[in-house]
Write a protein that holds these residues in place. Structure first.
Motif, short mmCIF file in Angstrom:
data_model
loop_
_atom_site.label_atom_id
_atom_site.label_comp_id
_atom_site.label_asym_id
_atom_site.label_seq_id
_atom_site.Cartn_x
_atom_site.Cartn_y
_atom_site.Cartn_z
N GLY A 35 0.82 -1.21 0.00
CA GLY A 35 0.00 0.00 0.00
C GLY A 35 0.86 1.26 0.00
O GLY A 35 0.55 2.23 -0.69
N THR A 36 1.92 1.23 0.77
CA THR A 36 2.86 2.36 0.81
C THR A 36 3.49 2.59 -0.56
O THR A 36 3.63 3.73 -1.01
N LEU A 37 3.87 1.51 -1.22
CA LEU A 37 4.45 1.65 -2.57
C LEU A 37 3.43 2.25 -3.54
O LEU A 37 3.78 3.10 -4.35
N ALA A 38 2.19 1.83 -3.43
CA ALA A 38 1.15 2.36 -4.32
C ALA A 38 0.93 3.85 -4.08
O ALA A 38 0.84 4.64 -5.03
N ILE A 39 0.88 4.25 -2.83
CA ILE A 39 0.71 5.67 -2.50
C ILE A 39 1.91 6.47 -3.00
O ILE A 39 1.76 7.56 -3.57
N SER A 40 3.09 5.94 -2.79
CA SER A 40 4.31 6.62 -3.26
C SER A 40 4.29 6.79 -4.78
O SER A 40 4.68 7.84 -5.29
N LEU A 41 3.83 5.78 -5.47
CA LEU A 41 3.74 5.84 -6.93
C LEU A 41 2.75 6.92 -7.37
O LEU A 41 3.00 7.63 -8.34
N LEU A 42 1.65 7.06 -6.64
CA LEU A 42 0.67 8.09 -6.97
C LEU A 42 1.27 9.49 -6.92
O LEU A 42 0.87 10.38 -7.66
N PHE A 43 2.22 9.70 -6.02
CA PHE A 43 2.89 11.00 -5.92
C PHE A 43 4.08 11.10 -6.87
O PHE A 43 4.39 12.17 -7.39
N MET A 44 4.77 9.98 -7.08
CA MET A 44 5.97 10.00 -7.91
C MET A 44 5.65 10.28 -9.37
O MET A 44 6.37 11.05 -10.02
N VAL A 45 4.61 9.67 -9.90
CA VAL A 45 4.32 9.80 -11.33
C VAL A 45 4.10 11.25 -11.76
O VAL A 45 4.74 11.71 -12.71
N PRO A 46 3.25 12.02 -11.08
CA PRO A 46 3.08 13.41 -11.55
C PRO A 46 4.35 14.26 -11.39
O PRO A 46 4.68 15.06 -12.27
N VAL A 47 5.06 14.07 -10.29
CA VAL A 47 6.27 14.87 -10.05
C VAL A 47 7.36 14.48 -11.04
O VAL A 47 7.96 15.34 -11.69
N ASP A 48 7.65 13.19 -11.13
CA ASP A 48 8.68 12.73 -12.05
C ASP A 48 8.28 13.01 -13.49
O ASP A 48 9.11 13.36 -14.32
N GLY A 49 7.00 12.88 -13.79
CA GLY A 49 6.52 13.20 -15.13
C GLY A 49 6.75 14.66 -15.48
O GLY A 49 7.13 14.99 -16.61
N TRP A 50 6.54 15.54 -14.53
CA TRP A 50 6.79 16.96 -14.76
C TRP A 50 8.29 17.23 -14.94
O TRP A 50 8.68 18.01 -15.81
N LEU A 51 9.13 16.57 -14.16
CA LEU A 51 10.57 16.79 -14.24
C LEU A 51 11.19 16.26 -15.53
O LEU A 51 12.20 16.78 -16.00
N THR A 52 10.60 15.22 -16.10
CA THR A 52 11.19 14.58 -17.28
C THR A 52 10.38 14.79 -18.55
O THR A 52 10.69 14.19 -19.58
N ARG A 53 9.38 15.65 -18.50
CA ARG A 53 8.50 15.83 -19.68
C ARG A 53 9.30 16.33 -20.89
O ARG A 53 10.27 17.06 -20.75
N ALA A 54 8.84 15.94 -22.04
CA ALA A 54 9.57 16.21 -23.28
C ALA A 54 9.57 17.69 -23.66
O ALA A 54 10.56 18.18 -24.21
N ASP A 55 8.50 18.42 -23.36
CA ASP A 55 8.41 19.81 -23.82
C ASP A 55 9.22 20.80 -22.99
O ASP A 55 9.53 21.89 -23.48
N ALA A 56 9.57 20.47 -21.77
CA ALA A 56 10.38 21.37 -20.93
C ALA A 56 11.10 20.54 -19.87
O ALA A 56 10.81 20.62 -18.68
#
Length: 104
Positions: A35-56
């Motif tokens: 459950g902790t891993l799932a919650i962590s993933l819910l926060f990681m995806v938007p943040v990491d997605g923003w940091l590594t996005r192709a447009d900026a």
């Protein structure tokens, strides 16, 4: 295979090996752990997605250091492996220090 990929896989194997071969806390069998891993993933995806996005891109990876497989939003799969290893090691140390119960 690039060095970031090798390090990510090695980190996962080392942490799982430490738990299964040495410490044996039972953490990997705990529902609260997953459950902790799932919650962590819910926060990681938007943040990491923003940091590594192709447009900026904020965080740049050398193309020869990673596999090139990115899901979703241009997140390198190696980031998930490192996240797994870091979260798992932190929780294992917490349980080993007697501050958490792995058997729930």
């Amino acid at each position: 295979m690039g060095e970031y990929t090798v390090a990510a896989v090695a980190a996962c194997l080392a942490v799982v090996g430490l738990e299964l071969g040495v410490w044996r806390t039972g953490l990997l069998r705990s529902g609260r752990y997953w459950g902790t891993l799932a919650i962590s993933l819910l926060f990681m995806v938007p943040v990491d997605g923003w940091l590594t996005r192709a447009d900026a891109t904020v965080v740049h990876y050398a193309p020869d250091a990673i596999t090139g497989l990115r899901v979703p939003w241009d997140i390198p799969v190696e980031d998930y492996a490192f996240g797994y290893a870091l979260i798992t090691l932190t929780l294992l140390l917490w349980v080993r220090a007697g501050r958490g119960a792995a058997d729930a």
